[in-house]
Design an enzyme around this catalytic site. Structure first.
Site, PDB file in Angstrom:
ATOM      1  N   GLU A  90     -18.416  -0.268  11.845  1.00 27.68           N
ATOM      2  CA  GLU A  90     -17.060  -0.174  12.414  1.00 27.68           C
ATOM      3  C   GLU A  90     -15.999   0.018  11.332  1.00 27.68           C
ATOM      4  OE1 GLU A  90     -18.775  -2.811  12.032  1.00 27.68           O
ATOM      5  OE2 GLU A  90     -17.508  -4.462  11.358  1.00 27.68           O
ATOM      6  N   HIS A 135     -21.734  -3.043   8.424  1.00 30.00           N
ATOM      7  CA  HIS A 135     -20.591  -2.832   9.320  1.00 30.00           C
ATOM      8  C   HIS A 135     -20.381  -1.328   9.511  1.00 30.00           C
ATOM      9  CE1 HIS A 135     -18.778  -6.935   8.779  1.00 30.00           C
ATOM     10  NE2 HIS A 135     -19.486  -6.884   7.677  1.00 30.00           N
ATOM     11  N   ARG A 166     -29.075 -15.281   5.125  1.00 30.99           N
ATOM     12  CA  ARG A 166     -27.629 -15.051   4.967  1.00 30.99           C
ATOM     13  C   ARG A 166     -27.316 -14.646   3.528  1.00 30.99           C
ATOM     14  NH1 ARG A 166     -25.163 -20.108   5.428  1.00 30.99           N
ATOM     15  NH2 ARG A 166     -23.205 -18.981   5.331  1.00 30.99           N
ATOM     16  N   GLU A 206     -17.665 -14.708   9.465  1.00 35.96           N
ATOM     17  CA  GLU A 206     -18.410 -15.815   8.853  1.00 35.96           C
ATOM     18  C   GLU A 206     -19.182 -16.515   9.973  1.00 35.96           C
ATOM     19  OE1 GLU A 206     -19.076 -16.733   5.704  1.00 35.96           O
ATOM     20  OE2 GLU A 206     -20.320 -18.135   6.832  1.00 35.96           O
ATOM     21  N   CYS A 210     -23.624  -7.827  10.955  1.00 37.66           N
ATOM     22  CA  CYS A 210     -23.485  -8.762   9.837  1.00 37.66           C
ATOM     23  C   CYS A 210     -23.518 -10.217  10.327  1.00 37.66           C
ATOM     24  CB  CYS A 210     -22.234  -8.404   9.035  1.00 37.66           C
ATOM     25  SG  CYS A 210     -22.332  -9.010   7.350  1.00 37.66           S
TER      26      CYS A 210
HETATM   27  N1  GLN Z   1     -19.571  -9.586   6.458  1.00 36.49           N
HETATM   28  C1  GLN Z   1     -20.132 -10.586   7.078  1.00 36.49           C
HETATM   29  O1  GLN Z   1     -20.150 -10.669   8.300  1.00 36.49           O
HETATM   30  C2  GLN Z   1     -20.680 -11.667   6.188  1.00 36.49           C
HETATM   31  C3  GLN Z   1     -21.581 -12.641   6.882  1.00 36.49           C
HETATM   32  C4  GLN Z   1     -21.598 -13.960   6.170  1.00 36.49           C
HETATM   33  N2  GLN Z   1     -22.314 -13.879   4.934  1.00 36.49           N
HETATM   34  C5  GLN Z   1     -22.173 -15.047   7.084  1.00 36.49           C
HETATM   35  O2  GLN Z   1     -23.025 -15.796   6.726  1.00 36.49           O
HETATM   36  O3  GLN Z   1     -21.750 -15.137   8.184  1.00 36.49           O
END
Ligand code: GLN
Length: 197
Positions: free
Chosen positions: A178, A176, A111, A51, A82
């Site tokens: 990973e 991702h 985002r 996040e 991400c």
């Molecule tokens: N899977 C993720 O890393 C989500 C990111 C998330 N939506 C953010 O704003 O950080």
């Protein structure tokens, strides 16, 4: 560089362990980074998913935001997935109030652009710098890149949106890799680290 590069994973929050595993399988010595002293010891750094608002707060709290900005600006190789991509964007379109960014890539990100948690999906993505066919990527509340500046190179698009970008020492993907066992992006990043060390 001779020997294995030392690559850190920012370990404030998010999917740290999976990145450590992927980096090790790409031939790097991988370690978690939580403190400025640990950041100083790595040749490159992964900013994981999680996040971005929480990571940005914790980076301030742990005294890491400024050292991170400085090292990225000084050319340390960095790879954001991400939430990590969001941290590398010079501009966030829809930041939470007080949300900080490390910056490093001349791009604007949106985002949660691909939808909510329950709209997560896996997709094969053709990434220009990765040979051997499309990369398997997991999109979880993933951002997309709304626009890129002249200094940033688009490496991949999915469904008409930019999802992978590289600029000088910085690499970022919306998805991702990973979490899927396809470690070719980590191999590409390990090569970027070897190239400057
Ligand atoms: N899977 C993720 O890393 C989500 C990111 C998330 N939506 C953010 O704003 O950080």
């Amino acid at each position: 560089m001779t020997g294995s590069p030392v690559v850190g994973v920012l370990a404030l929050q998010g999917d740290v362990r999976e990145h450590l595993t992927a980096l090790a399988s790409a031939g790097a010595v991988a370690r978690p980074v939580r403190r400025p002293g640990e950041l100083a010891e790595v040749d490159g750094l992964v900013l994981p998913g999680g996040e971005s608002t929480t990571m940005s707060k914790l980076a301030v709290l742990f005294g890491l935001l400024e050292p991170l900005r400085e090292r990225v600006a000084a050319g340390m190789p960095v790879y954001g997935t991400c939430a990590g991509m969001i941290l590398l964007a010079d501009e966030i379109l829809d930041p939470r109030s007080g949300q900080e960014t490390v910056g490093g890539i001349d791009m604007v990100v949106r985002r949660n652009a691909f939808g909510r948690q329950n709209e997560s999906f896996e997709a094969a993505v053709d990434v220009a710098a990765v040979p051997g066919g499309p990369v398997e990527g997991l999109f979880i509340r993933a951002p997309w890149v709304e626009s890129v500046g002249a200094r940033a190179e688009v490496l991949a698009e999915y469904d008409g949106h930019v999802v992978a970008v590289r600029q000088r020492n910085a690499l970022a993907t919306s998805f991702h890799p990973e979490l899927t066992g396809d470690h070719r992006l980590h191999a590409l990043f390990a090569d970027m680290v070897r190239a400057v060390n």
